[in-house]
Motif scaffolding. Structure first.
Motif: not given
Length: 239
Positions: A49-57, A95-100, A59-68
């Protein structure tokens, strides 16, 4: 005629109240949560989620979107049947602290926050949704990982695996695996917990299916049905 109508109204009410199984769209078992004495809360984790997209398929599919997408369908089925649900995320967000300062720090914060949400919930069931990826495109099929801290996690994983195989992937021979240290959330989780790698984004055919809303709903339905089988088994054994 009025007597017949009254009978069916009462009969349908009994189905909802006592958890008699019926089938809805996409093969979802309708089983009212109040039937279970110890149903607890279901925590649904859409991985990344967010900047962490996870795996990219492929076909260009992004894991975070399918997970959600799958997680939101699962939430819908759970709430329709009166389960208490906590979504670790329900938008495209970290989910975590994005100020790091570094990505690695933000990622560690994200993972620890997910675990903290589970711990603060108390006795619950965790279902984490992810997608797989490998360097060779020939591999496909769902695989379920489970926490080694609770025996019930393995039982839940098997119930979910069986439902996915019977409903969607009859050729899938993959076995469940106990999570090791590299799966931080499950390894450190002390409630019944599973992580469902729904499919391989590196496989062209599976990546295409995982992007369709119909397959996402079917996957969520199979996971939900596995949860119901698990809860029924626990109810029958008195655990």
């Amino acid at each position: 005629m009025k007597r017949k109508l009254a009978f069916w109204v009462l009969f349908c009410g009994a189905l909802a109240l006592f958890g008699i199984q019926t089938m809805e769209a996409f093969g979802v078992v309708s089983f009212h949560a109040d039937f279970f004495q110890k149903k607890g809360t279901i925590v649904v984790d859409a991985g990344h989620g967010g900047e962490d997209g996870g795996a990219v398929g492929i076909n260009g599919a992004v894991e975070k979107d399918i997970n959600l997408a799958i997680a939101l369908e699962l939430e819908k089925y759970l709430k329709q049947n009166n389960f208490n649900v906590i979504m670790i995320r329900d938008t495209d967000s970290a989910v975590g602290d994005q100020s790091l300062g570094t990505i690695a720090e933000r990622k560690r914060s994200d993972t620890k926050k997910r675990l903290r949400i589970v711990e603060e919930t108390g006795e619950c069931i965790l279902i984490s949704i992810h997608q797989n990826h490998f360097s060779e495109s020939k591999y496909s099929g769902t695989q379920v990982f489970y926490s080694g801290a609770r025996e019930e996690s393995g039982v839940l994983a098997e119930a979910v695996r069986q439902n996915i195989v019977s409903a969607l992937q009859p050729e899938n021979k993959r076995e469940n695996k106990q999570a090791e240290k590299n799966i931080y959330l499950l390894y450190n989780c002390h409630v019944p917990a599973i992580l469902v790698e729904c499919g391989f984004l590196s496989n062209p055919q599976e990546a295409e299916k995982l992007q369709t809303s119909s397959y996402q709903k079917e996957m969520a339905a199979a996971i939900y049905n596995g949860l119901i089988d698990y809860l029924q088994a626990n109810q029958d054994t008195g655990k």
